[in-house]
Write a protein that holds these residues in place. Structure first.
Motif, PDB file in Angstrom:
ATOM      1  N   ALA A   1      69.293  12.676  83.207  1.00 13.79           N
ATOM      2  CA  ALA A   1      69.896  11.585  82.328  1.00 13.79           C
ATOM      3  C   ALA A   1      69.870  12.338  81.281  1.00 13.79           C
ATOM      4  CB  ALA A   1      68.926  10.423  82.274  1.00 13.79           C
ATOM      5  N   ARG A   2      70.887  11.812  80.135  1.00 14.99           N
ATOM      6  CA  ARG A   2      70.950  12.284  78.813  1.00 14.99           C
ATOM      7  C   ARG A   2      70.094  11.573  77.928  1.00 14.99           C
ATOM      8  NH1 ARG A   2      73.835  16.142  76.684  1.00 14.99           N
ATOM      9  NH2 ARG A   2      75.457  15.983  78.059  1.00 14.99           N
ATOM     10  N   GLY A   3      69.390  12.309  77.448  1.00 15.68           N
ATOM     11  CA  GLY A   3      68.461  11.605  76.386  1.00 15.68           C
ATOM     12  C   GLY A   3      67.277  10.917  76.778  1.00 15.68           C
ATOM     13  N   LEU A   4      66.217  10.817  75.998  1.00 13.46           N
ATOM     14  CA  LEU A   4      64.794  10.102  76.312  1.00 13.46           C
ATOM     15  C   LEU A   4      65.118   8.684  77.026  1.00 13.46           C
ATOM     16  CD1 LEU A   4      62.200  10.776  76.885  1.00 13.46           C
ATOM     17  CD2 LEU A   4      61.452   9.952  74.618  1.00 13.46           C
ATOM     18  N   ALA A   5      65.953   8.090  76.259  1.00 16.51           N
ATOM     19  CA  ALA A   5      66.256   6.615  76.560  1.00 16.51           C
ATOM     20  C   ALA A   5      66.780   6.637  78.014  1.00 16.51           C
ATOM     21  CB  ALA A   5      66.837   5.978  75.558  1.00 16.51           C
ATOM     22  N   GLY A   6      67.750   7.350  78.235  1.00 14.68           N
ATOM     23  CA  GLY A   6      68.475   7.358  79.319  1.00 14.68           C
ATOM     24  C   GLY A   6      67.508   7.694  80.478  1.00 14.68           C
ATOM     25  N   LEU A   7      66.871   8.788  80.387  1.00 17.34           N
ATOM     26  CA  LEU A   7      65.783   9.169  81.327  1.00 17.34           C
ATOM     27  C   LEU A   7      64.805   8.073  81.712  1.00 17.34           C
ATOM     28  CD1 LEU A   7      64.725  11.430  83.223  1.00 17.34           C
ATOM     29  CD2 LEU A   7      63.417  12.216  81.116  1.00 17.34           C
ATOM     30  N   ARG A   8      64.387   7.297  80.650  1.00 18.60           N
ATOM     31  CA  ARG A   8      63.301   6.425  80.879  1.00 18.60           C
ATOM     32  C   ARG A   8      64.104   5.114  81.636  1.00 18.60           C
ATOM     33  NH1 ARG A   8      60.561   6.270  75.087  1.00 18.60           N
ATOM     34  NH2 ARG A   8      59.032   7.811  75.669  1.00 18.60           N
ATOM     35  N   ALA A   9      65.265   4.835  81.390  1.00 18.78           N
ATOM     36  CA  ALA A   9      65.822   3.748  82.065  1.00 18.78           C
ATOM     37  C   ALA A   9      66.199   4.330  83.719  1.00 18.78           C
ATOM     38  CB  ALA A   9      67.171   3.429  81.349  1.00 18.78           C
ATOM     39  N   ALA A  10      66.961   5.405  83.665  1.00 19.33           N
ATOM     40  CA  ALA A  10      67.064   5.775  85.088  1.00 19.33           C
ATOM     41  C   ALA A  10      65.817   6.070  85.931  1.00 19.33           C
ATOM     42  CB  ALA A  10      67.571   7.312  85.134  1.00 19.33           C
ATOM     43  N   SER A  11      64.724   6.569  85.378  1.00 17.53           N
ATOM     44  CA  SER A  11      63.387   6.679  86.064  1.00 17.53           C
ATOM     45  C   SER A  11      62.855   5.114  86.504  1.00 17.53           C
ATOM     46  CB  SER A  11      62.366   7.125  85.139  1.00 17.53           C
ATOM     47  OG  SER A  11      60.904   7.110  85.817  1.00 17.53           O
ATOM     48  N   ALA A  12      62.865   4.117  85.322  1.00 20.03           N
ATOM     49  CA  ALA A  12      62.644   2.831  85.813  1.00 20.03           C
ATOM     50  C   ALA A  12      63.496   2.206  86.972  1.00 20.03           C
ATOM     51  CB  ALA A  12      62.801   1.780  84.554  1.00 20.03           C
ATOM     52  N   GLU A  13      64.637   2.386  86.960  1.00 18.28           N
ATOM     53  CA  GLU A  13      65.703   1.963  88.065  1.00 18.28           C
ATOM     54  C   GLU A  13      65.169   2.650  89.492  1.00 18.28           C
ATOM     55  OE1 GLU A  13      70.489   2.099  88.893  1.00 18.28           O
ATOM     56  OE2 GLU A  13      69.652   2.331  86.872  1.00 18.28           O
ATOM     57  N   ALA A  14      64.890   3.978  89.308  1.00 16.47           N
ATOM     58  CA  ALA A  14      64.500   4.535  90.611  1.00 16.47           C
ATOM     59  C   ALA A  14      63.175   4.040  90.962  1.00 16.47           C
ATOM     60  CB  ALA A  14      64.519   6.112  90.469  1.00 16.47           C
ATOM     61  N   GLN A  15      62.373   3.671  90.159  1.00 12.18           N
ATOM     62  CA  GLN A  15      60.824   3.104  90.567  1.00 12.18           C
ATOM     63  C   GLN A  15      61.304   1.812  91.229  1.00 12.18           C
ATOM     64  OE1 GLN A  15      58.581   3.985  86.997  1.00 12.18           O
ATOM     65  NE2 GLN A  15      57.548   5.764  87.875  1.00 12.18           N
ATOM     66  N   ALA A  16      61.986   1.151  90.406  1.00 14.18           N
ATOM     67  CA  ALA A  16      62.167  -0.268  90.968  1.00 14.18           C
ATOM     68  C   ALA A  16      62.580  -0.168  92.357  1.00 14.18           C
ATOM     69  CB  ALA A  16      63.081  -1.210  90.111  1.00 14.18           C
ATOM     70  N   ALA A  17      63.452   0.669  92.741  1.00 13.87           N
ATOM     71  CA  ALA A  17      64.064   0.939  94.164  1.00 13.87           C
ATOM     72  C   ALA A  17      63.125   1.512  95.124  1.00 13.87           C
ATOM     73  CB  ALA A  17      65.435   1.515  94.099  1.00 13.87           C
ATOM     74  N   GLY A  18      61.749   1.664  94.605  1.00  8.59           N
ATOM     75  CA  GLY A  18      61.130   2.216  95.508  1.00  8.59           C
ATOM     76  C   GLY A  18      60.596   3.710  95.548  1.00  8.59           C
ATOM     77  N   SER A  19      61.520   4.315  94.953  1.00  6.48           N
ATOM     78  CA  SER A  19      61.400   5.916  94.718  1.00  6.48           C
ATOM     79  C   SER A  19      60.441   6.416  93.983  1.00  6.48           C
ATOM     80  CB  SER A  19      62.984   6.538  94.318  1.00  6.48           C
ATOM     81  OG  SER A  19      63.730   6.036  95.228  1.00  6.48           O
ATOM     82  N   PRO A  20      59.561   7.449  94.581  1.00  4.81           N
ATOM     83  CA  PRO A  20      58.543   8.059  93.349  1.00  4.81           C
ATOM     84  C   PRO A  20      59.400   8.691  92.588  1.00  4.81           C
ATOM     85  CG  PRO A  20      58.649   9.232  95.642  1.00  4.81           C
ATOM     86  CD  PRO A  20      59.750   8.032  95.684  1.00  4.81           C
ATOM     87  N   VAL A  21      58.905   8.792  91.342  1.00  5.85           N
ATOM     88  CA  VAL A  21      59.478   9.642  90.099  1.00  5.85           C
ATOM     89  C   VAL A  21      58.525  10.205  89.238  1.00  5.85           C
ATOM     90  CG1 VAL A  21      60.742   9.278  88.069  1.00  5.85           C
ATOM     91  CG2 VAL A  21      61.183   7.617  89.782  1.00  5.85           C
ATOM     92  N   ARG A  22      58.878  11.777  89.124  1.00  6.42           N
ATOM     93  CA  ARG A  22      58.149  12.469  88.108  1.00  6.42           C
ATOM     94  C   ARG A  22      59.311  13.065  86.997  1.00  6.42           C
ATOM     95  NH1 ARG A  22      55.206  17.947  89.949  1.00  6.42           N
ATOM     96  NH2 ARG A  22      57.176  18.580  89.491  1.00  6.42           N
ATOM     97  N   THR A  23      58.846  12.639  85.803  1.00  7.97           N
ATOM     98  CA  THR A  23      60.105  12.805  84.919  1.00  7.97           C
ATOM     99  C   THR A  23      59.660  14.148  84.186  1.00  7.97           C
ATOM    100  OG1 THR A  23      58.963  11.631  83.184  1.00  7.97           O
ATOM    101  CG2 THR A  23      60.874  10.638  84.349  1.00  7.97           C
TER     102      THR A  23
END
Length: 166
Positions: free
Chosen positions: A4-26
């Motif tokens: 993702a571009r930028g910290l806000a975009g990374l946080r949003a994409a991470s939250a979306e992936a976690q909500a879908a059940g994917s493990p995330v490590r940023t």
């Protein structure tokens, strides 16, 4: 891998992936195109050669971060990278079925793509840190002007006193 571009975009994409059940490590990282890095470095070297009065130039965010961290807490960055450096470059999970191994040989044997790949559109060809390093005098004057304007504004506010009964 999640990009993702930028910290806000990374946080949003991470939250979306976690909500879908994917493990995330940023992992925060800049994406760099080797030719773009070479072009920035060439501009920096040329500028340094044309302006020999300066002892050093800081080029790139990782350089600035490393030098500042080392000045504030020597050795801390070394210990952090020793613990996290290799793991931060690894993807969790099994390798993709069509993923080509390229540890010892290039995976693009028919067409040489060099160091280009799926992150090319994320790479930048400009360095704001190089510009700041080349124009530090201008930035100092601008910073002093801002501080002067702020001090003038505070002085005017304190002279006017509290508002009277209305």
């Amino acid at each position: 891998m999640l990009v993702a571009r930028g910290l806000a975009g990374l946080r949003a994409a991470s939250a979306e992936a976690q909500a879908a059940g994917s493990p995330v490590r940023t992992v925060l990282a800049d994406v760099a195109d080797p030719q773009a890095c070479e072009a920035v470095a060439a501009r920096a070297v040329r500028f340094a050669a044309d302006h020999p009065g300066r002892r050093e130039y800081w080029v790139g965010g990782s350089t600035v971060g490393t030098l500042v961290a080392n000045a504030l807490a020597p050795g801390l960055l070394d210990r952090y990278l020793a613990r996290t450096g290799i793991g931060a470059q690894q993807e969790d999970g099994p390798r993709q079925a069509d993923g080509l191994a390229n540890l010892r040989t290039p995976s693009d044997t028919s067409d040489d793509h060099g160091a280009h790949g799926r992150f090319d559109d994320e790479a930048r060809e400009r360095s704001t840190r190089l510009w700041a390093s080349q124009h530090h005098g201008l930035l100092a004057v601008g910073g002093a002007a801002l501080l002067g304007a702020a001090a003038r504004g505070l002085a005017r506010g304190s002279r006017s006193g509290p508002p009277g009964p209305g």
